[in-house]
Design a protein around this motif. Structure first.
Motif, PDB file in Angstrom:
ATOM      1  N   ARG A  67       0.633  -1.346  -0.113  1.00 36.15           N
ATOM      2  CA  ARG A  67       0.002   0.064  -0.290  1.00 36.15           C
ATOM      3  C   ARG A  67       1.124   1.298  -0.106  1.00 36.15           C
ATOM      4  N   ALA A  68       2.193   1.144   0.370  1.00 36.67           N
ATOM      5  CA  ALA A  68       3.051   2.289   0.270  1.00 36.67           C
ATOM      6  C   ALA A  68       3.085   2.310  -0.988  1.00 36.67           C
ATOM      7  N   ALA A  69       3.614   1.617  -1.946  1.00 33.21           N
ATOM      8  CA  ALA A  69       3.813   1.722  -2.814  1.00 33.21           C
ATOM      9  C   ALA A  69       2.453   2.398  -3.988  1.00 33.21           C
ATOM     10  N   CYS A  70       1.274   1.427  -3.552  1.00 34.02           N
ATOM     11  CA  CYS A  70       0.144   1.485  -4.720  1.00 34.02           C
ATOM     12  C   CYS A  70      -0.974   1.793  -3.557  1.00 34.02           C
ATOM     13  N   PRO A  71      -1.255   2.774  -3.174  1.00 34.16           N
ATOM     14  CA  PRO A  71      -2.214   3.166  -1.618  1.00 34.16           C
ATOM     15  C   PRO A  71      -4.042   2.103  -2.532  1.00 34.16           C
ATOM     16  N   GLU A  72      -4.004   1.494  -3.499  1.00 34.16           N
ATOM     17  CA  GLU A  72      -5.318   1.116  -4.215  1.00 34.16           C
ATOM     18  C   GLU A  72      -5.803   0.242  -4.100  1.00 34.16           C
ATOM     19  N   ALA A  73      -4.109  -0.752  -3.476  1.00 35.43           N
ATOM     20  CA  ALA A  73      -4.187  -2.299  -3.684  1.00 35.43           C
ATOM     21  C   ALA A  73      -5.104  -2.590  -3.089  1.00 35.43           C
ATOM     22  N   ALA A  74      -6.073  -3.707  -3.333  1.00 36.70           N
ATOM     23  CA  ALA A  74      -6.581  -4.575  -2.888  1.00 36.70           C
ATOM     24  C   ALA A  74      -6.282  -5.355  -2.084  1.00 36.70           C
ATOM     25  N   TYR A  75      -5.871  -6.600  -3.013  1.00 35.97           N
ATOM     26  CA  TYR A  75      -5.622  -8.104  -3.242  1.00 35.97           C
ATOM     27  C   TYR A  75      -4.099  -8.914  -3.845  1.00 35.97           C
ATOM     28  N   VAL A  76      -3.494  -9.358  -3.497  1.00 30.91           N
ATOM     29  CA  VAL A  76      -2.817 -10.085  -4.173  1.00 30.91           C
ATOM     30  C   VAL A  76      -3.257 -11.197  -5.311  1.00 30.91           C
ATOM     31  N   GLY A  77      -2.850 -10.854  -7.010  1.00 31.55           N
ATOM     32  CA  GLY A  77      -3.050 -12.584  -7.149  1.00 31.55           C
ATOM     33  C   GLY A  77      -1.785 -13.064  -7.599  1.00 31.55           C
ATOM     34  N   PHE A  78      -2.326 -14.750  -7.144  1.00 38.14           N
ATOM     35  CA  PHE A  78      -1.674 -15.726  -7.347  1.00 38.14           C
ATOM     36  C   PHE A  78      -1.751 -17.010  -7.979  1.00 38.14           C
ATOM     37  N   ALA A  79      -0.801 -17.478  -8.792  1.00 34.14           N
ATOM     38  CA  ALA A  79      -1.250 -18.876  -8.955  1.00 34.14           C
ATOM     39  C   ALA A  79      -0.630 -19.670  -7.723  1.00 34.14           C
ATOM     40  N   TYR A  80      -1.923 -21.083  -8.200  1.00 35.04           N
ATOM     41  CA  TYR A  80      -1.055 -21.626  -6.428  1.00 35.04           C
ATOM     42  C   TYR A  80      -1.315 -23.455  -7.245  1.00 35.04           C
ATOM     43  N   ASP A  81       0.140 -24.088  -7.052  1.00 39.60           N
ATOM     44  CA  ASP A  81      -0.381 -24.990  -7.296  1.00 39.60           C
ATOM     45  C   ASP A  81      -0.519 -26.164  -5.976  1.00 39.60           C
ATOM     46  N   GLY A  82      -1.919 -26.635  -5.585  1.00 39.96           N
ATOM     47  CA  GLY A  82      -1.762 -27.659  -4.203  1.00 39.96           C
ATOM     48  C   GLY A  82      -1.421 -28.805  -4.096  1.00 39.96           C
ATOM     49  N   GLN A  83      -0.610 -29.243  -4.843  1.00 48.65           N
ATOM     50  CA  GLN A  83      -0.230 -30.596  -4.620  1.00 48.65           C
ATOM     51  C   GLN A  83       1.550 -30.060  -4.048  1.00 48.65           C
ATOM     52  N   ALA A  84       2.080 -29.221  -4.487  1.00 46.08           N
ATOM     53  CA  ALA A  84       3.356 -28.614  -3.546  1.00 46.08           C
ATOM     54  C   ALA A  84       3.206 -27.843  -2.784  1.00 46.08           C
ATOM     55  N   ARG A  85       1.844 -26.797  -2.795  1.00 43.24           N
ATOM     56  CA  ARG A  85       1.834 -25.490  -2.259  1.00 43.24           C
ATOM     57  C   ARG A  85       2.568 -24.993  -2.114  1.00 43.24           C
ATOM     58  N   ASP A  86       2.384 -24.551  -3.626  1.00 43.92           N
ATOM     59  CA  ASP A  86       3.465 -23.270  -4.247  1.00 43.92           C
ATOM     60  C   ASP A  86       2.990 -22.174  -4.794  1.00 43.92           C
ATOM     61  N   VAL A  87       3.744 -21.107  -3.840  1.00 42.77           N
ATOM     62  CA  VAL A  87       2.683 -19.554  -4.383  1.00 42.77           C
ATOM     63  C   VAL A  87       2.761 -19.209  -5.992  1.00 42.77           C
ATOM     64  N   GLY A  88       2.735 -19.004  -6.746  1.00 44.51           N
ATOM     65  CA  GLY A  88       3.051 -17.866  -7.192  1.00 44.51           C
ATOM     66  C   GLY A  88       2.844 -16.406  -8.149  1.00 44.51           C
ATOM     67  N   LEU A  89       3.400 -15.509  -7.704  1.00 44.13           N
ATOM     68  CA  LEU A  89       2.472 -13.897  -7.686  1.00 44.13           C
ATOM     69  C   LEU A  89       2.164 -13.740  -9.469  1.00 44.13           C
ATOM     70  N   LEU A  90       1.267 -13.271  -9.674  1.00 43.78           N
ATOM     71  CA  LEU A  90       0.826 -12.923 -10.491  1.00 43.78           C
ATOM     72  C   LEU A  90       0.222 -11.446 -10.803  1.00 43.78           C
ATOM     73  N   GLY A  91      -0.003 -10.360  -9.474  1.00 40.25           N
ATOM     74  CA  GLY A  91       0.413  -8.858  -9.673  1.00 40.25           C
ATOM     75  C   GLY A  91      -0.498  -8.841  -8.450  1.00 40.25           C
ATOM     76  N   VAL A  92      -1.103  -7.416  -8.247  1.00 40.82           N
ATOM     77  CA  VAL A  92      -1.722  -6.625  -7.567  1.00 40.82           C
ATOM     78  C   VAL A  92      -3.145  -6.293  -8.077  1.00 40.82           C
ATOM     79  N   LEU A  93      -3.986  -6.519  -7.415  1.00 44.63           N
ATOM     80  CA  LEU A  93      -5.392  -5.981  -7.626  1.00 44.63           C
ATOM     81  C   LEU A  93      -6.114  -4.794  -6.934  1.00 44.63           C
TER      82      LEU A  93
END
Length: 233
Positions: free
Chosen positions: A43-69
């Protein structure tokens, strides 16, 4: 002389159970604190930010950042992308690795309170998940949501042992004999989920909870807590 321990296995089992409970409490507090930390950075860099979007691999429990919404601009619109990974011109680009690592950490335990903020983006056919960024001040946001349905509310009564923490009553002034006027919550399911999500996060942070919550009257079990609601505009 110190009396002999007649059941060393039982003593150690109880000690292990106690230490495991302490570890889980600390782990939950750490997950919420990590989420709060990266939220402040975003929010310091983008005050309008409300969500972080990410891809999720449930088997590996791995997060892949996609962006901010951001938030929806209208009921029929989707969530707008404020920054997508790969856009190196945006101020959030330099935080990409930290955002990804912190979201991964906050969601690593199965019982992390941060999971309550996660939902699938139904507007996307791809592997897009959203973690909702918490408000800067949870008690104030709780007060705003409660007063949408209980304008005269002065406090919320929380059952700290129910599903991580749930609001079970609302205080609306006092009765003629000077007692709290307790009423059942009157809000829709979605509001209930959002409120209890923030309550659970608040309870996961013991230092903040001790400052902002007090034991409810006539509660010998210590499970009912009172959250005085701060003023709202």
């Amino acid at each position: 002389m110190t009396p002999a321990i007649s059941d060393p296995l039982g003593v150690l089992a109880r000690q292990r159970e106690h230490l495991d409970a302490v570890r889980r409490r600390i782990q939950k507090a750490y997950c919420v604190t990590v989420l709060d930390h990266i939220t402040a950075q975003i929010r310091a860099a983008c005050p309008e930010a409300a969500y972080v979007g990410f891809a999720y691999d449930g088997q590996a429990r791995d997060v892949g950042l996609l962006g901010v919404l951001g938030e929806q601009t209208s009921p029929l619109s989707g969530l707008p992308w404020l920054w997508e990974r790969g856009d190196e011109e945006h101020r959030l680009a330099e935080l990409a690795a930290e955002i990804e690592a912190d979201v991964q950490t906050a969601l690593e335990p199965y019982d992390s309170p941060a999971w309550a903020t996660v939902r699938r983006n139904s507007a996307s056919e791809g592997n897009l998940w959203l973690v909702e960024l918490p408000p800067p001040d949870r008690p104030t946001r709780i007060a705003e949501l409660v007063r949408e349905h209980h304008p005269e509310a002065t406090a919320a009564v929380i059952d700290s042992h129910r599903a991580g923490g749930q609001i079970i009553e609302v205080v609306e002034g006092i009765t003629d004999d000077g007692a709290d006027n307790l009423v059942c919550p009157r809000w829709p399911r979605k509001s209930d989920e959002t409120l209890n999500q923030m309550v659970a996060q608040l309870l996961a942070l013991p230092a903040r909870a001790q400052r902002q919550l007090v034991p409810a009257d006539h509660d010998s079990g210590g499970r009912r807590l009172l959250l005085p609601l701060p003023p709202t505009s």
